[in-house]
Enzyme design. Structure first.
Site, PDB file in Angstrom:
ATOM      1  N   ASP A  46       0.843  -1.202   0.000  1.00  0.00           N
ATOM      2  CA  ASP A  46       0.000   0.000   0.000  1.00  0.00           C
ATOM      3  C   ASP A  46       0.878   1.252   0.000  1.00  0.00           C
ATOM      4  O   ASP A  46       0.537   2.272  -0.605  1.00  0.00           O
ATOM      5  CB  ASP A  46      -0.920   0.008   1.234  1.00  0.00           C
ATOM      6  CG  ASP A  46      -2.082  -0.963   1.079  1.00  0.00           C
ATOM      7  OD1 ASP A  46      -2.412  -1.308  -0.073  1.00  0.00           O
ATOM      8  OD2 ASP A  46      -2.654  -1.372   2.104  1.00  0.00           O
ATOM      9  N   ASN A 123      -4.521   8.776   2.106  1.00  0.00           N
ATOM     10  CA  ASN A 123      -4.773   8.124   3.404  1.00  0.00           C
ATOM     11  C   ASN A 123      -5.197   9.122   4.476  1.00  0.00           C
ATOM     12  O   ASN A 123      -6.268   9.004   5.028  1.00  0.00           O
ATOM     13  CB  ASN A 123      -3.508   7.434   3.916  1.00  0.00           C
ATOM     14  CG  ASN A 123      -3.439   5.975   3.531  1.00  0.00           C
ATOM     15  OD1 ASN A 123      -4.375   5.431   2.959  1.00  0.00           O
ATOM     16  ND2 ASN A 123      -2.329   5.340   3.832  1.00  0.00           N
ATOM     17  N   ALA A 186      -3.878  10.642  21.951  1.00  0.00           N
ATOM     18  CA  ALA A 186      -3.638  10.862  23.382  1.00  0.00           C
ATOM     19  C   ALA A 186      -4.009  12.266  23.842  1.00  0.00           C
ATOM     20  O   ALA A 186      -3.139  13.066  24.220  1.00  0.00           O
ATOM     21  CB  ALA A 186      -2.166  10.572  23.713  1.00  0.00           C
ATOM     22  N   GLN A 226       6.308  14.011   5.297  1.00  0.00           N
ATOM     23  CA  GLN A 226       6.251  14.793   6.531  1.00  0.00           C
ATOM     24  C   GLN A 226       7.046  16.079   6.369  1.00  0.00           C
ATOM     25  O   GLN A 226       8.179  16.050   5.913  1.00  0.00           O
ATOM     26  CB  GLN A 226       6.815  13.978   7.685  1.00  0.00           C
ATOM     27  CG  GLN A 226       6.918  14.778   8.966  1.00  0.00           C
ATOM     28  CD  GLN A 226       7.094  13.901  10.190  1.00  0.00           C
ATOM     29  OE1 GLN A 226       6.184  13.229  10.637  1.00  0.00           O
ATOM     30  NE2 GLN A 226       8.288  13.916  10.735  1.00  0.00           N
TER      31      GLN A 226
END
Ligand code: NAP
Length: 267
Positions: A46, A123, A186, A226
């Site tokens: 993927d 994604n 979180a 990123q």
């Protein structure tokens, strides 16, 4: 004449299959065109298809993708290497349908710089702070929703719901639903700080804007990419009007792929 391109994960098996696929495709009179392919074969996983998608994201209306997995079964890479010949024959005979999946538009606006950065995610997009805690105001359709404090936030597409989002407790969303899903990493929840704590699934016409409360610099991911964005004013998410097209040669229902990937491969 049909034009193809191949994206390989670049390991030995994927490159070997790429050579085989090229021989077959050329034998059927197809032409390799790395700039303007009608069909892109991704050979690997993927992750390889994510690379192929970003390479050809400038021509999504003209290009269809198909993935062969040389490792485990993937969500985008759902053909087995042993099926290569069958797949090539179907491509040459144009015996396939095209199915479309929703994408995510990401716009990053800056405080000083006038031009915004625009991205398309297959994604998801995640936001984290280079400092320990991310503090962001979350706005939904121009209304303040919550002040988030925690490790980060992820906005995922339906087809990305089986990736990072799932690991964060997000729902698996069928890719026929034009939507996007916000999940928390979180969050700090106590008597003072409060977030909704559940993933939110937003429809196509909604907009989610993240506005920094602390620190103007953020690590933003777009699928496997990123980047550190400096001096950020806001990050906007919406379901894109663009869609990714996959070549579908046989029925392989989404829920079947979910079962085979996460539960078991037996009946
Ligand atoms: P990677 O760290 O090498 O691979 C991440 C894993 O995610 C691989 O096993 C990949 O499958 C799988 N994957 C990718 N898209 C998927 C999908 N739509 N559904 C189910 N699994 C999927 O990174 P990468 O190959 O560059 O891929 C980037 C992606 O990694 C991001 O888009 C994000 O979704 C995912 N990620 C996941 C986590 C997590 O689950 N905790 C954390 C960070 C990033 P293949 O092995 O078939 O390539």
């Amino acid at each position: 004449m049909m034009k193809y391109a191949i994206q390989s994960r670049n390991d030995k098996l994927s490159n070997q299959l790429m050579d085989e696929a090229m021989d077959y495709l050329n034998g059927f009179g197809l032409v390799q065109d790395r700039e303007e392919p009608d069909i892109v074969l991704s050979i690997g996983g993927d992750g390889t298809l994510l690379h192929a998608f970003h390479k050809y994201s400038y021509r999504l209306k003209e290009t269809a993708f198909v993935g062969i997995h040389t490792g485990h079964l993937g969500f985008y890479a759902d053909w087995k290497p042993s099926e290569l010949e069958k797949l090539v024959i179907s491509i040459a005979r144009k015996e396939y349908d095209v199915i479309e999946y929703p994408l995510l538009d990401v716009t990053i606006n800056y405080r000083e710089k006038k031009e915004s950065s625009l991205y398309l995610a297959l994604n998801e997009s995640s936001v984290k702070s280079p400092e320990v805690t991310l503090v962001m105001d979350v706005e939904l359709n121009h209304n303040h929703f919550e002040r988030f404090r925690g490790d980060g936030l992820v906005m995922s597409t339906p087809s990305g719901s089986t990736a990072y989002s799932k690991a964060l407790g997000g729902a698996v969303v069928h890719p026929s639903l034009p939507s996007m899903q916000l999940t928390e990493m979180a969050s700090i929840n106590n008597r003072v700080f409060r977030t909704v704590g559940s993933p939110l699934i937003l429809p196509a016409h909604h907009k989610c804007v993240l506005k920094p409360v602390k620190g103007p610099d953020f690590m933003v991911t777009i699928d496997h990419l990123q980047l550190l964005h400096k001096d950020v004013k806001s990050i906007e998410y919406k379901v894109s009007e663009e869609r990714v097209r996959f070549a579908r040669f046989r029925p392989f229902p989404f829920w079947r792929r979910v079962k085979d990937s996460f539960i078991d491969k037996n009946e």
